[in-house]
Scaffold this motif. Structure first.
Motif, PDB file in Angstrom:
ATOM      1  N   GLU A   1     -45.248 -46.609  -2.546  1.00 37.50           N
ATOM      2  CA  GLU A   1     -44.359 -46.329  -1.272  1.00 37.50           C
ATOM      3  C   GLU A   1     -43.408 -45.492  -1.456  1.00 37.50           C
ATOM      4  O   GLU A   1     -43.351 -44.762  -0.175  1.00 37.50           O
ATOM      5  CB  GLU A   1     -43.760 -48.012  -1.198  1.00 37.50           C
ATOM      6  CG  GLU A   1     -44.754 -49.057  -1.002  1.00 37.50           C
ATOM      7  CD  GLU A   1     -43.922 -50.379  -0.959  1.00 37.50           C
ATOM      8  OE1 GLU A   1     -42.658 -50.327  -1.395  1.00 37.50           O
ATOM      9  OE2 GLU A   1     -44.357 -51.583  -0.604  1.00 37.50           O
TER      10      GLU A   1
ATOM     11  N   SER B   1     -43.874 -44.091 -13.720  1.00 39.62           N
ATOM     12  CA  SER B   1     -44.449 -45.188 -13.579  1.00 39.62           C
ATOM     13  C   SER B   1     -45.834 -44.959 -14.344  1.00 39.62           C
ATOM     14  O   SER B   1     -46.110 -45.976 -15.298  1.00 39.62           O
ATOM     15  CB  SER B   1     -44.815 -45.346 -12.011  1.00 39.62           C
ATOM     16  OG  SER B   1     -45.789 -46.289 -11.858  1.00 39.62           O
TER      17      SER B   1
ATOM     18  N   ASP C   1     -46.586 -47.251 -17.590  1.00 43.52           N
ATOM     19  CA  ASP C   1     -47.761 -48.088 -17.466  1.00 43.52           C
ATOM     20  C   ASP C   1     -48.638 -47.985 -18.774  1.00 43.52           C
ATOM     21  O   ASP C   1     -49.109 -48.941 -19.239  1.00 43.52           O
ATOM     22  CB  ASP C   1     -48.693 -47.724 -16.262  1.00 43.52           C
ATOM     23  CG  ASP C   1     -49.856 -48.605 -16.182  1.00 43.52           C
ATOM     24  OD1 ASP C   1     -49.864 -49.674 -16.418  1.00 43.52           O
ATOM     25  OD2 ASP C   1     -50.811 -48.160 -15.564  1.00 43.52           O
TER      26      ASP C   1
ATOM     27  N   ILE D   1     -43.525 -53.955  -0.835  1.00 44.85           N
ATOM     28  CA  ILE D   1     -43.159 -54.066  -2.135  1.00 44.85           C
ATOM     29  C   ILE D   1     -41.759 -54.152  -2.456  1.00 44.85           C
ATOM     30  O   ILE D   1     -41.015 -55.007  -2.882  1.00 44.85           O
ATOM     31  CB  ILE D   1     -43.932 -53.362  -3.349  1.00 44.85           C
ATOM     32  CG1 ILE D   1     -45.304 -53.632  -3.417  1.00 44.85           C
ATOM     33  CG2 ILE D   1     -43.220 -53.439  -4.670  1.00 44.85           C
ATOM     34  CD1 ILE D   1     -46.160 -52.739  -4.431  1.00 44.85           C
ATOM     35  N   LEU D   2     -40.994 -52.851  -2.043  1.00 47.92           N
ATOM     36  CA  LEU D   2     -39.698 -52.510  -2.162  1.00 47.92           C
ATOM     37  C   LEU D   2     -38.904 -52.959  -0.810  1.00 47.92           C
ATOM     38  O   LEU D   2     -37.597 -52.886  -1.178  1.00 47.92           O
ATOM     39  CB  LEU D   2     -39.479 -51.255  -2.379  1.00 47.92           C
ATOM     40  CG  LEU D   2     -39.999 -50.597  -3.612  1.00 47.92           C
ATOM     41  CD1 LEU D   2     -40.132 -49.158  -3.627  1.00 47.92           C
ATOM     42  CD2 LEU D   2     -39.711 -51.353  -4.990  1.00 47.92           C
TER      43      LEU D   2
ATOM     44  N   LYS E   1     -46.164 -51.826 -17.834  1.00 51.62           N
ATOM     45  CA  LYS E   1     -45.387 -52.241 -16.767  1.00 51.62           C
ATOM     46  C   LYS E   1     -44.908 -50.911 -15.840  1.00 51.62           C
ATOM     47  O   LYS E   1     -43.970 -50.476 -16.188  1.00 51.62           O
ATOM     48  CB  LYS E   1     -44.198 -52.631 -17.597  1.00 51.62           C
ATOM     49  CG  LYS E   1     -43.261 -53.648 -16.537  1.00 51.62           C
ATOM     50  CD  LYS E   1     -42.687 -54.823 -17.666  1.00 51.62           C
ATOM     51  CE  LYS E   1     -41.966 -55.626 -16.712  1.00 51.62           C
ATOM     52  NZ  LYS E   1     -42.631 -56.625 -16.164  1.00 51.62           N
ATOM     53  N   PRO E   2     -45.864 -50.489 -14.911  1.00 55.25           N
ATOM     54  CA  PRO E   2     -45.543 -49.684 -14.265  1.00 55.25           C
ATOM     55  C   PRO E   2     -44.568 -49.750 -13.135  1.00 55.25           C
ATOM     56  O   PRO E   2     -43.939 -51.021 -13.091  1.00 55.25           O
ATOM     57  CB  PRO E   2     -46.882 -49.413 -13.361  1.00 55.25           C
ATOM     58  CG  PRO E   2     -47.541 -50.662 -13.281  1.00 55.25           C
ATOM     59  CD  PRO E   2     -47.156 -51.307 -14.502  1.00 55.25           C
ATOM     60  N   PHE E   3     -43.868 -48.747 -12.817  1.00 57.03           N
ATOM     61  CA  PHE E   3     -42.849 -48.852 -11.656  1.00 57.03           C
ATOM     62  C   PHE E   3     -43.259 -49.411 -10.253  1.00 57.03           C
ATOM     63  O   PHE E   3     -44.168 -48.949  -9.665  1.00 57.03           O
ATOM     64  CB  PHE E   3     -41.965 -47.422 -11.346  1.00 57.03           C
ATOM     65  CG  PHE E   3     -40.844 -47.478 -10.437  1.00 57.03           C
ATOM     66  CD1 PHE E   3     -39.778 -47.926 -10.870  1.00 57.03           C
ATOM     67  CD2 PHE E   3     -41.338 -47.382  -8.938  1.00 57.03           C
ATOM     68  CE1 PHE E   3     -38.763 -47.928 -10.148  1.00 57.03           C
ATOM     69  CE2 PHE E   3     -39.950 -47.351  -8.161  1.00 57.03           C
ATOM     70  CZ  PHE E   3     -38.873 -47.673  -8.635  1.00 57.03           C
ATOM     71  N   PRO E   4     -42.877 -50.798  -9.927  1.00 59.10           N
ATOM     72  CA  PRO E   4     -43.303 -51.425  -8.677  1.00 59.10           C
ATOM     73  C   PRO E   4     -42.974 -50.632  -7.328  1.00 59.10           C
ATOM     74  O   PRO E   4     -41.875 -50.259  -7.342  1.00 59.10           O
ATOM     75  CB  PRO E   4     -42.878 -52.755  -8.799  1.00 59.10           C
ATOM     76  CG  PRO E   4     -41.457 -52.572  -9.745  1.00 59.10           C
ATOM     77  CD  PRO E   4     -41.696 -51.544 -10.445  1.00 59.10           C
ATOM     78  N   GLY E   5     -44.041 -50.231  -6.631  1.00 62.83           N
ATOM     79  CA  GLY E   5     -43.689 -49.706  -5.184  1.00 62.83           C
ATOM     80  C   GLY E   5     -43.812 -48.187  -5.434  1.00 62.83           C
ATOM     81  O   GLY E   5     -43.243 -47.505  -4.759  1.00 62.83           O
ATOM     82  N   ASP E   6     -44.292 -47.550  -6.544  1.00 58.97           N
ATOM     83  CA  ASP E   6     -44.162 -46.130  -6.583  1.00 58.97           C
ATOM     84  C   ASP E   6     -44.836 -45.546  -5.641  1.00 58.97           C
ATOM     85  O   ASP E   6     -44.556 -44.308  -4.947  1.00 58.97           O
ATOM     86  CB  ASP E   6     -44.582 -45.799  -8.123  1.00 58.97           C
ATOM     87  CG  ASP E   6     -46.067 -46.208  -8.479  1.00 58.97           C
ATOM     88  OD1 ASP E   6     -46.553 -47.035  -7.735  1.00 58.97           O
ATOM     89  OD2 ASP E   6     -46.589 -45.569  -9.301  1.00 58.97           O
TER      90      ASP E   6
END
Length: 169
Positions: free
Chosen positions: A56, A40, A44, A132-133, A49-54
């Motif tokens: 979580e 992530s 970024d 998010i996830l 573009k980071p990993f969404p929900g990292d």
């Protein structure tokens, strides 16, 4: 008497082996969390573009890993101890402190097991998910509950170890 000794030796070895494997599983979960975070951060920095929900996955993974380590720590006596109290204590006082610590670990693990079970039921009933996830939160409770069952066994075994000739693994 030898039948009892064989049973006890096998039970001790089983709990220790399961605790060790479970701690290794916790280490793998922690490594996966680190890899997701590294990916992530890199994504970024390189592509914005980071990993969404990292975060979580980090919350769930670190909680699972921490619970996975508890039985092994109990079996090996690797929990926090205060050498200040034991440095000059007699063997009988150290044994008494070990009994007290194992009883507290046993009672606390039973209490946590009960409350975590109730938490699992509550999260399943109300279907709470991550933002998010959309991961159902109750899923993280399952390995934590397994850890607590193993912790109950490890605390019981470590308590019996104090009274026997067997030392902690």
């Amino acid at each position: 008497m030898s039948g009892y000794y064989n049973f006890w030796t096998r039970a001790h070895a089983l709990v220790h082996g399961l605790s060790e494997l479970w701690a290794l599983f916790g280490g793998l979960v922690l490594m996966a969390v680190v890899m997701v975070n590294a990916y992530s951060i890199s994504a970024d920095m390189l592509f914005t573009k980071p990993f969404p929900g990292d975060f979580e996955l980090t919350e769930l993974g670190v909680a699972i890993a921490a619970f996975c380590f508890l039985p092994y720590c109990q079996m090996t006596g690797a929990n926090v101890s205060a050498d200040l109290f034991t440095a000059t204590a007699s063997k009988s006082k150290i044994m008494l402190m070990g009994v007290f610590a194992s009883l507290v670990a046993f009672g606390f693990s039973l209490l946590l097991l009960w409350r975590m079970w109730e938490g699992l039921l509550g999260y399943r009933e109300y279907e709470e998910i991550t933002g998010i996830l959309s991961i159902p939160i109750w899923i993280a409770f399952v390995p934590c509950l397994l850890s607590l069952v193993l912790l109950v066994a490890a605390a019981f075994v470590s308590l019996l170890d104090i009274f026997g000739s067997r030392k902690r693994a």
